[in-house]
Motif scaffolding. Sequence first.
Motif, PDB file in Angstrom:
ATOM      1  N   CYS A   1      13.718  13.176 -20.723  1.00  0.00           N
ATOM      2  CA  CYS A   1      13.448  13.593 -22.107  1.00  0.00           C
ATOM      3  C   CYS A   1      14.322  14.790 -22.499  1.00  0.00           C
ATOM      4  O   CYS A   1      14.484  15.071 -23.679  1.00  0.00           O
ATOM      5  CB  CYS A   1      11.967  13.893 -22.301  1.00  0.00           C
ATOM      6  N   HIS A   2      14.898  15.473 -21.473  1.00  0.00           N
ATOM      7  CA  HIS A   2      15.769  16.612 -21.809  1.00  0.00           C
ATOM      8  C   HIS A   2      17.066  16.152 -22.472  1.00  0.00           C
ATOM      9  O   HIS A   2      17.792  16.968 -23.018  1.00  0.00           O
ATOM     10  CB  HIS A   2      16.070  17.439 -20.550  1.00  0.00           C
ATOM     11  N   ARG A   3      17.369  14.848 -22.409  1.00  0.00           N
ATOM     12  CA  ARG A   3      18.605  14.343 -23.041  1.00  0.00           C
ATOM     13  C   ARG A   3      18.406  14.023 -24.520  1.00  0.00           C
ATOM     14  O   ARG A   3      19.351  13.577 -25.181  1.00  0.00           O
ATOM     15  CB  ARG A   3      19.110  13.101 -22.284  1.00  0.00           C
ATOM     16  N   VAL A   4      17.180  14.221 -25.005  1.00  0.00           N
ATOM     17  CA  VAL A   4      16.920  13.971 -26.429  1.00  0.00           C
ATOM     18  C   VAL A   4      17.013  15.291 -27.185  1.00  0.00           C
ATOM     19  O   VAL A   4      16.272  16.234 -26.890  1.00  0.00           O
ATOM     20  CB  VAL A   4      15.525  13.347 -26.640  1.00  0.00           C
ATOM     21  N   THR A   5      17.943  15.367 -28.116  1.00  0.00           N
ATOM     22  CA  THR A   5      18.154  16.618 -28.846  1.00  0.00           C
ATOM     23  C   THR A   5      18.075  16.351 -30.344  1.00  0.00           C
ATOM     24  O   THR A   5      17.986  15.205 -30.782  1.00  0.00           O
ATOM     25  CB  THR A   5      19.527  17.229 -28.492  1.00  0.00           C
TER      26      THR A   5
ATOM     27  N   SER B   1      19.776  11.579 -30.152  1.00  0.00           N
ATOM     28  CA  SER B   1      18.902  12.304 -31.077  1.00  0.00           C
ATOM     29  C   SER B   1      17.545  11.607 -31.139  1.00  0.00           C
ATOM     30  O   SER B   1      17.421  10.434 -30.809  1.00  0.00           O
ATOM     31  CB  SER B   1      19.525  12.360 -32.465  1.00  0.00           C
ATOM     32  N   TYR B   2      16.538  12.374 -31.581  1.00  0.00           N
ATOM     33  CA  TYR B   2      15.203  11.786 -31.738  1.00  0.00           C
ATOM     34  C   TYR B   2      15.269  10.578 -32.663  1.00  0.00           C
ATOM     35  O   TYR B   2      14.644   9.546 -32.414  1.00  0.00           O
ATOM     36  CB  TYR B   2      14.211  12.826 -32.284  1.00  0.00           C
ATOM     37  N   ALA B   3      16.065  10.696 -33.737  1.00  0.00           N
ATOM     38  CA  ALA B   3      16.164   9.599 -34.708  1.00  0.00           C
ATOM     39  C   ALA B   3      16.825   8.373 -34.088  1.00  0.00           C
ATOM     40  O   ALA B   3      16.375   7.242 -34.276  1.00  0.00           O
ATOM     41  CB  ALA B   3      16.951  10.065 -35.937  1.00  0.00           C
ATOM     42  N   ALA B   4      17.894   8.604 -33.301  1.00  0.00           N
ATOM     43  CA  ALA B   4      18.590   7.475 -32.681  1.00  0.00           C
ATOM     44  C   ALA B   4      17.696   6.792 -31.657  1.00  0.00           C
ATOM     45  O   ALA B   4      17.715   5.565 -31.519  1.00  0.00           O
ATOM     46  CB  ALA B   4      19.884   7.966 -32.027  1.00  0.00           C
ATOM     47  N   LEU B   5      16.905   7.607 -30.929  1.00  0.00           N
ATOM     48  CA  LEU B   5      15.998   7.020 -29.947  1.00  0.00           C
ATOM     49  C   LEU B   5      14.928   6.187 -30.669  1.00  0.00           C
ATOM     50  O   LEU B   5      14.598   5.071 -30.237  1.00  0.00           O
ATOM     51  CB  LEU B   5      15.351   8.121 -29.098  1.00  0.00           C
ATOM     52  N   ALA B   6      14.426   6.736 -31.781  1.00  0.00           N
ATOM     53  CA  ALA B   6      13.409   6.003 -32.560  1.00  0.00           C
ATOM     54  C   ALA B   6      13.964   4.662 -33.022  1.00  0.00           C
ATOM     55  O   ALA B   6      13.262   3.648 -33.012  1.00  0.00           O
ATOM     56  CB  ALA B   6      12.950   6.844 -33.755  1.00  0.00           C
TER      57      ALA B   6
ATOM     58  N   VAL C   1       8.243   9.781 -31.682  1.00  0.00           N
ATOM     59  CA  VAL C   1       9.157   9.843 -30.550  1.00  0.00           C
ATOM     60  C   VAL C   1       9.180  11.255 -29.981  1.00  0.00           C
ATOM     61  O   VAL C   1       9.164  11.458 -28.760  1.00  0.00           O
ATOM     62  CB  VAL C   1      10.578   9.395 -30.970  1.00  0.00           C
ATOM     63  N   GLY C   2       9.168  12.243 -30.872  1.00  0.00           N
ATOM     64  CA  GLY C   2       9.112  13.641 -30.428  1.00  0.00           C
ATOM     65  C   GLY C   2       7.861  13.898 -29.612  1.00  0.00           C
ATOM     66  O   GLY C   2       7.900  14.565 -28.561  1.00  0.00           O
TER      67      GLY C   2
ATOM     68  N   THR D   1      15.776   2.670 -31.594  1.00  0.00           N
ATOM     69  CA  THR D   1      15.780   1.628 -30.557  1.00  0.00           C
ATOM     70  C   THR D   1      14.392   1.051 -30.316  1.00  0.00           C
ATOM     71  O   THR D   1      14.244   0.100 -29.542  1.00  0.00           O
ATOM     72  CB  THR D   1      16.311   2.187 -29.210  1.00  0.00           C
ATOM     73  N   THR D   2      13.368   1.660 -30.934  1.00  0.00           N
ATOM     74  CA  THR D   2      11.992   1.236 -30.639  1.00  0.00           C
ATOM     75  C   THR D   2      11.502   0.216 -31.668  1.00  0.00           C
ATOM     76  O   THR D   2      12.209  -0.126 -32.618  1.00  0.00           O
ATOM     77  CB  THR D   2      11.032   2.447 -30.679  1.00  0.00           C
ATOM     78  N   SER D   3      10.253  -0.229 -31.451  1.00  0.00           N
ATOM     79  CA  SER D   3       9.638  -1.176 -32.379  1.00  0.00           C
ATOM     80  C   SER D   3       9.239  -0.495 -33.690  1.00  0.00           C
ATOM     81  O   SER D   3       8.900  -1.167 -34.656  1.00  0.00           O
ATOM     82  CB  SER D   3       8.416  -1.814 -31.727  1.00  0.00           C
ATOM     83  N   SER D   4       9.255   0.832 -33.722  1.00  0.00           N
ATOM     84  CA  SER D   4       8.974   1.588 -34.960  1.00  0.00           C
ATOM     85  C   SER D   4      10.139   2.513 -35.242  1.00  0.00           C
ATOM     86  O   SER D   4      10.077   3.710 -34.976  1.00  0.00           O
ATOM     87  CB  SER D   4       7.684   2.407 -34.808  1.00  0.00           C
TER      88      SER D   4
END
Lengths: 154, 200
Positions: free
Chosen positions: B166-170, B134-139, B151-152, B141-144
């Motif tokens: 990026c197609h794997r981000v839902t 998810s966008y939130a889960a990817l976020a 991230v979106g 992992t980042t510094s923010s």
Amino acid sequence: MREPFEHVVAEHGEVVWRVCRGLLPQHDAEDAWSETFLAALGAWDRFEGDRVRGWLVTIAHRKALDVLRASARTVTPEEGVPDAPAPPGGRDLDLWAALARLPDGQRAAVVHHHIAGLPYDEVALVTGTSSAAARKAASDGVRRLRTLLVLEEA
Amino acid sequence: MTAVVTPPADPALLARLHERLEARATGADAPDVHYRTVDSPVGRLLVAATEAGVARIAFEREGEDAVLQTLADRIGPRILRTPGRLDDAARWFDGYFAGRRDPFALPLDTRLAKGFRLEVLGHLRDVGYGQRVSYAALAATTSSPRAVRAVGTACATNPLPLAIPCHRVTRSDGSVGAYLGGPEMKVRLLALESTGVLPE
């Protein structure tokens, strides 16, 4: 913003071919064409102005001289008109062959003005002459060309 | 003054001359960017590379001229079409759309992404074939970790879709969310990665 170089090749590739072929035999013209666009590609990010065609023709003119020097031969009346049967589009060959018979100055003026379509002041820049001299050379060249082509058709 | 009428150049001759130019434009004479198009099951793709690797993958709907002009402005205008030099990239797409996970490592040049967006792309490359995040889960992992919207944006401006997945981000609610190639394409790509077959 400068356009992608590929657009320059697409737009001007054919006219540069006709310039190279007008100045050189077929094989040498192919060398000159690639050398011209290779040099133009290298300099494209520094090109200024809007006379792209004149710029390319100037490069092609120089590359044609280089190719002639490198192959250590000159365009002779025999070039391109061997005794072999005329290929398809034989009349096309006649024009290139007739051009090859013109004196260098007339050939360059005819090619750059009548084939590349440059105005005489730009032809003069390419060939290092005056605008008036370019006009006269082109005019003399066309007259000579007509005579040659009529003779060949007879 | 009569113009001297010369015959039009044979298209096959011009094609051959272009190939010679492509063959010569390497090493010190290499263009800033070389590119080709690849016909794929999701339409015609434009693939553009620098000497470092593939820098841009564009979908047909983005418009070839617009994409090339952006590359000219951002990387350099010395741009040449060189299909032969990008055969590897074409094979990568063939393999991917045939259902092979990670056909092989395609050298990438991420210079079109900067700052946080570049960081997000780095994390995206760790999202494996067939996975979803998810966008939130990817976020997270980042510094923010709370920058979900940024991230979106990073996904929406990914210069290397398909190669950087990026197609794997839902979306967290299970819907697929937006995609550069359109949401329908995103659904198809996710189906390809779960079944091995790209749906029509």
